[in-house]
Motif scaffolding. Structure first.
Motif, PDB file in Angstrom:
ATOM      1  N   GLN A 178       0.826  -1.444  -0.027  1.00 57.95           N
ATOM      2  CA  GLN A 178      -0.221   0.189   0.181  1.00 57.95           C
ATOM      3  C   GLN A 178       1.009   1.696  -0.058  1.00 57.95           C
ATOM      4  N   SER A 179       1.702   0.853   0.807  1.00 58.21           N
ATOM      5  CA  SER A 179       3.094   1.939   0.721  1.00 58.21           C
ATOM      6  C   SER A 179       3.492   2.587  -0.781  1.00 58.21           C
ATOM      7  N   HIS A 180       4.040   1.774  -1.809  1.00 59.01           N
ATOM      8  CA  HIS A 180       4.626   1.343  -2.787  1.00 59.01           C
ATOM      9  C   HIS A 180       3.117   2.349  -3.866  1.00 59.01           C
ATOM     10  N   ALA A 181       2.182   2.469  -2.853  1.00 66.11           N
ATOM     11  CA  ALA A 181       0.945   2.752  -4.381  1.00 66.11           C
ATOM     12  C   ALA A 181       0.989   3.757  -4.117  1.00 66.11           C
ATOM     13  N   GLY A 182       1.497   4.634  -3.017  1.00 69.03           N
ATOM     14  CA  GLY A 182       2.002   5.857  -2.417  1.00 69.03           C
ATOM     15  C   GLY A 182      -0.011   6.403  -1.383  1.00 69.03           C
ATOM     16  N   LEU A 183      -0.230   4.926  -0.818  1.00 64.80           N
ATOM     17  CA  LEU A 183      -1.729   4.796  -0.412  1.00 64.80           C
ATOM     18  C   LEU A 183      -1.425   5.376   1.454  1.00 64.80           C
TER      19      LEU A 183
ATOM     20  N   CYS B 294      -3.963  -5.792  -6.897  1.00 63.53           N
ATOM     21  CA  CYS B 294      -2.938  -5.568  -6.349  1.00 63.53           C
ATOM     22  C   CYS B 294      -2.288  -4.255  -6.990  1.00 63.53           C
ATOM     23  N   ALA B 295      -1.752  -3.180  -5.757  1.00 62.95           N
ATOM     24  CA  ALA B 295      -1.109  -2.325  -5.127  1.00 62.95           C
ATOM     25  C   ALA B 295       0.064  -2.053  -5.941  1.00 62.95           C
ATOM     26  N   ARG B 296       1.094  -3.303  -6.251  1.00 67.06           N
ATOM     27  CA  ARG B 296       2.619  -3.004  -6.701  1.00 67.06           C
ATOM     28  C   ARG B 296       2.674  -3.205  -8.099  1.00 67.06           C
ATOM     29  N   MET B 297       1.276  -3.250  -8.918  1.00 68.74           N
ATOM     30  CA  MET B 297       0.962  -3.291 -10.504  1.00 68.74           C
ATOM     31  C   MET B 297       0.211  -2.032 -10.639  1.00 68.74           C
ATOM     32  N   ASN B 298       0.200  -1.295  -9.224  1.00 67.08           N
ATOM     33  CA  ASN B 298      -0.690   0.051 -10.072  1.00 67.08           C
ATOM     34  C   ASN B 298      -0.499   0.789  -9.109  1.00 67.08           C
ATOM     35  N   ASP B 299      -0.925   2.580  -9.512  1.00 67.03           N
ATOM     36  CA  ASP B 299      -0.789   3.711  -8.188  1.00 67.03           C
ATOM     37  C   ASP B 299      -1.626   4.284  -7.853  1.00 67.03           C
ATOM     38  N   LYS B 300      -2.216   5.510  -7.077  1.00 64.32           N
ATOM     39  CA  LYS B 300      -3.066   5.774  -7.104  1.00 64.32           C
ATOM     40  C   LYS B 300      -3.799   6.276  -7.768  1.00 64.32           C
ATOM     41  N   PRO B 301      -3.979   6.489  -8.752  1.00 64.52           N
ATOM     42  CA  PRO B 301      -4.774   6.906  -9.660  1.00 64.52           C
ATOM     43  C   PRO B 301      -5.331   5.662 -10.638  1.00 64.52           C
ATOM     44  N   THR B 302      -4.377   4.839 -11.311  1.00 63.13           N
ATOM     45  CA  THR B 302      -5.493   3.487 -11.396  1.00 63.13           C
ATOM     46  C   THR B 302      -5.877   2.931 -10.624  1.00 63.13           C
TER      47      THR B 302
END
Ligand SMILES: NC(=O)NC1=NC(=O)NC1=O
Length: 174
Positions: free
Chosen positions: A88-93, A122-130
């Motif tokens: 979740q941190s990786h995705a900027g959440l 899968c948060a690692r394959m995405n970011d906040k916007p996606t």
């Protein structure tokens, strides 16, 4: 950790190491241990995905319900598993503005009320916007299709966690 080391693990060790490749579902690792020896990491992954695919829909929904919300209650209170925290941190959440947090929380609530399980991606394959775009788009999926879609994401999370375990040195005792 190489595959021969994995194959010599007791079931206790195997569950200790692989028990969270599916979030908060150690039953999955405890079950597939019986299928050792594994020929490769993807052999383990296939055993896991076959187990999941073989579950009745109620069991699949049960797996989904073991996942924490994105940027939800568990994250706010520091209760996430280490894996989920990192993802979740990786995705900027973990650095949401209050308005963003409120927006995703409202969408998560709407999603859960509609489907009866949490929104999973899968948060690692995405970011906040996606993630937000997917959450909006998937809200209008038919329940049967969304169940398939959510399990697909669980498998992606599992794939990355498995490879993370095997590619890094792994626990010091192996
Ligand atoms: N509801 C979720 O999507 N949770 C998660 N996605 C990840 O990638 N890790 C999680 O814990």
């Amino acid at each position: 950790m190489d595959i021969s080391a994995v194959n010599s693990l007791s079931y206790e060790e195997f569950v200790e190491i692989f028990g969270n490749v599916v979030e908060k579902c150690p039953l999955v690792a405890a079950t597939v241990w019986s299928q050792r020896p594994f020929s490769s990491i993807s052999d383990i992954e296939t055993a896991i995905t076959d187990f999941i695919d073989g579950l009745p829909n109620a069991g699949k929904e049960g797996i989904l319900r073991c996942h924490p919300d994105l940027a939800g209650w568990d994250l706010q209170r520091g209760m996430l598993t280490p894996e989920s925290q990192a993802e979740q941190s990786h995705a900027g959440l973990t650095q949401l503005e209050p308005a963003e947090a409120a927006h995703i929380s409202a969408l998560n609530t709407q999603y859960k009320q509609h489907f009866g399980f949490p929104f999973i991606i899968c948060a690692r394959m995405n970011d906040k916007p996606t993630i937000l775009l997917q959450l909006h788009q998937r809200l209008s999926n038919k329940p049967a299709h969304e169940l398939v879609r959510a399990i697909q994401e669980v498998k992606r999370i599992c794939h990355l966690r498995l490879h993370g375990l095997m590619c890094h040195s792994g626990p010091s005792h192996l």
